[in-house]
Design an enzyme around this catalytic site. Sequence first.
Site, short mmCIF file in Angstrom:
data_model
loop_
_atom_site.label_atom_id
_atom_site.label_comp_id
_atom_site.label_asym_id
_atom_site.label_seq_id
_atom_site.Cartn_x
_atom_site.Cartn_y
_atom_site.Cartn_z
N GLY A 11 0.83 -1.21 0.00
CA GLY A 11 0.00 0.00 0.00
C GLY A 11 0.86 1.26 0.00
N LEU A 80 0.16 -2.27 8.98
CA LEU A 80 -0.52 -1.38 8.01
C LEU A 80 -1.54 -2.14 7.17
CD1 LEU A 80 2.59 0.65 6.74
CD2 LEU A 80 1.29 0.93 8.85
N SER A 84 -8.88 -0.54 3.44
CA SER A 84 -8.84 0.85 3.91
C SER A 84 -9.83 1.79 3.22
CB SER A 84 -7.43 1.40 3.74
OG SER A 84 -7.07 1.37 2.38
N THR A 125 -6.94 5.39 12.98
CA THR A 125 -7.41 6.38 12.01
C THR A 125 -8.36 7.41 12.61
OG1 THR A 125 -8.97 6.60 10.16
CG2 THR A 125 -9.03 4.54 11.34
N GLU A 127 -10.95 8.28 11.32
CA GLU A 127 -12.33 7.81 11.08
C GLU A 127 -12.98 7.35 12.38
OE1 GLU A 127 -14.66 6.99 8.39
OE2 GLU A 127 -13.61 8.69 7.55
N TYR A 150 -15.85 0.14 8.50
CA TYR A 150 -14.38 0.30 8.49
C TYR A 150 -13.92 0.91 9.82
CZ TYR A 150 -9.97 2.73 7.74
OH TYR A 150 -8.68 3.20 7.89
N LYS A 154 -11.58 -0.65 12.88
CA LYS A 154 -10.33 -0.01 13.31
C LYS A 154 -10.36 0.31 14.81
CE LYS A 154 -7.40 0.62 9.87
NZ LYS A 154 -5.97 0.25 10.00
N1 GDD Z 1 -13.45 8.13 -2.38
C1 GDD Z 1 -14.26 9.13 -2.77
N2 GDD Z 1 -14.76 9.15 -4.04
N3 GDD Z 1 -14.58 10.08 -1.85
C2 GDD Z 1 -15.38 11.07 -2.27
C3 GDD Z 1 -15.91 11.15 -3.57
C4 GDD Z 1 -15.58 10.14 -4.50
O1 GDD Z 1 -16.02 10.12 -5.65
N4 GDD Z 1 -16.66 12.28 -3.65
C5 GDD Z 1 -16.61 12.88 -2.46
N5 GDD Z 1 -15.85 12.15 -1.61
C6 GDD Z 1 -15.62 12.47 -0.20
C7 GDD Z 1 -15.95 11.30 0.74
O2 GDD Z 1 -17.36 11.22 0.91
C8 GDD Z 1 -15.18 11.72 1.98
O3 GDD Z 1 -15.93 12.62 2.73
C9 GDD Z 1 -13.95 12.44 1.41
O4 GDD Z 1 -14.23 12.70 0.03
C10 GDD Z 1 -12.66 11.63 1.52
O5 GDD Z 1 -12.92 10.33 1.02
P1 GDD Z 1 -11.70 9.29 0.80
O6 GDD Z 1 -10.63 9.90 -0.02
O7 GDD Z 1 -12.32 8.03 0.29
O8 GDD Z 1 -11.07 9.12 2.25
P2 GDD Z 1 -11.76 8.88 3.68
O9 GDD Z 1 -11.71 10.18 4.42
O10 GDD Z 1 -13.06 8.21 3.55
O11 GDD Z 1 -10.78 7.83 4.36
C11 GDD Z 1 -9.36 7.92 4.23
O12 GDD Z 1 -8.80 8.55 5.37
C12 GDD Z 1 -8.97 7.85 6.59
C13 GDD Z 1 -8.30 8.67 7.69
O13 GDD Z 1 -9.19 9.68 8.12
C14 GDD Z 1 -8.82 6.50 4.06
O14 GDD Z 1 -7.45 6.54 3.80
C15 GDD Z 1 -9.03 5.70 5.32
O15 GDD Z 1 -8.44 4.40 5.17
C16 GDD Z 1 -8.36 6.45 6.48
O16 GDD Z 1 -8.54 5.74 7.68
#
Ligand code: GDD
Length: 325
Positions: A11, A80, A84, A125, A127, A150, A154
């Site tokens: 990753g 890790l 995720s 995380t 989250e 998720y 965690k």
């Molecule tokens: N993936 C994704 N795709 N997210 C979107 C989209 C889309 O098309 N449009 C809007 N988003 C918004 C999600 O709803 C979320 O609020 C934000 O963008 C970030 O989404 P992600 O990049 O998928 O990350 P995450 O915040 O859900 O989770 C990541 O960070 C966490 C730490 O806070 C991941 O890396 C997790 O594994 C990690 O624990």
Amino acid sequence: MKRVLITGITGQDGAYLSEFLLNKGYEVHGSAHDLSADKLWRLDELGVREKIALRDVDMTDEASVNALVKSVQPDEIYNLASRSFVAASWNAPLPTADVNALGTLRLLQAMRELCPTAKFYQASTSEMYGSGNQQHRQDEDTPLHPKSPYAVSKLFAHWMTINYRESFGLFACCGILFNHESPLRGLDFVTRKISNGVARIHLGLSDHISLGNMDAKRDWGFAGDYVEVMWRMLQQPVAEEFVISTGKTHSVRDFLAFAFREVGIEDWTKYVKSDPKYLRPVELQELSGKNDKAKRVLGWEPRVSFEELVTMMVRRDIERLTPQT
Ligand code: GDD
């Protein structure tokens, strides 16, 4: 020479951490559940694939986790390995729990039995904080209220790590990392989806990006900065938890604006479509971390700014998509 075991080595964080620890002189062993060629691109991009010992290990299989720990006999373990992608966890709660929650427990148990003097890092995380719309930034004392399968998985791993420290005296600790991104991020995550989408639009390969909730706000840092702090946590005299974040929050819209500006597009709205299929059953509207403890105790500060991160990601995606002459 110290020996280190990194689970989930293929990753984003596994690749950066491998590079960092190799530079520190460690013998690096790493595991992943799939070592097929297309999963090794991050290790190849950083030029570390040939320098590490790779093992195919399924975190849901107790016997292979035990065999891994027994054969490596690590001085440090960085757990890790994880499913995720938050959005996917609603459709796959059982495998998510098996890898993230029970996988961590299998590894802790193996360490307890086979190398109890090793040091253990758990990738926790932000989250886990869950409930959005907090008025304040989250720190080590903020109550945890996970909102996705998720995040719940965690949380189990987080508390099991602390429990093994308190019950059996293991050196085991958790880094509560806020979102951390890089050119090595997977395409499912919003930052890389945007940087890749902007690069494709810039090169005439696509005409739009489809996204879900663009008002969500995250505390986005650079993954290369964050792996260093994992190592720093294991060099402390005492194992304890740390929040790792930048302390600055931006919305998905901010990310879009910076990314499009990088290719000279100011009015990006016509290139972005809203698609409800990317909305989540429960959304965390805002996450923002207070990293004072990490600064004070670990002497750590993030180096790469939000703007530099976006620029780095967009430029790398343009390079990747531009035919080499
Ligand atoms: N993936 C994704 N795709 N997210 C979107 C989209 C889309 O098309 N449009 C809007 N988003 C918004 C999600 O709803 C979320 O609020 C934000 O963008 C970030 O989404 P992600 O990049 O998928 O990350 P995450 O915040 O859900 O989770 C990541 O960070 C966490 C730490 O806070 C991941 O890396 C997790 O594994 C990690 O624990």
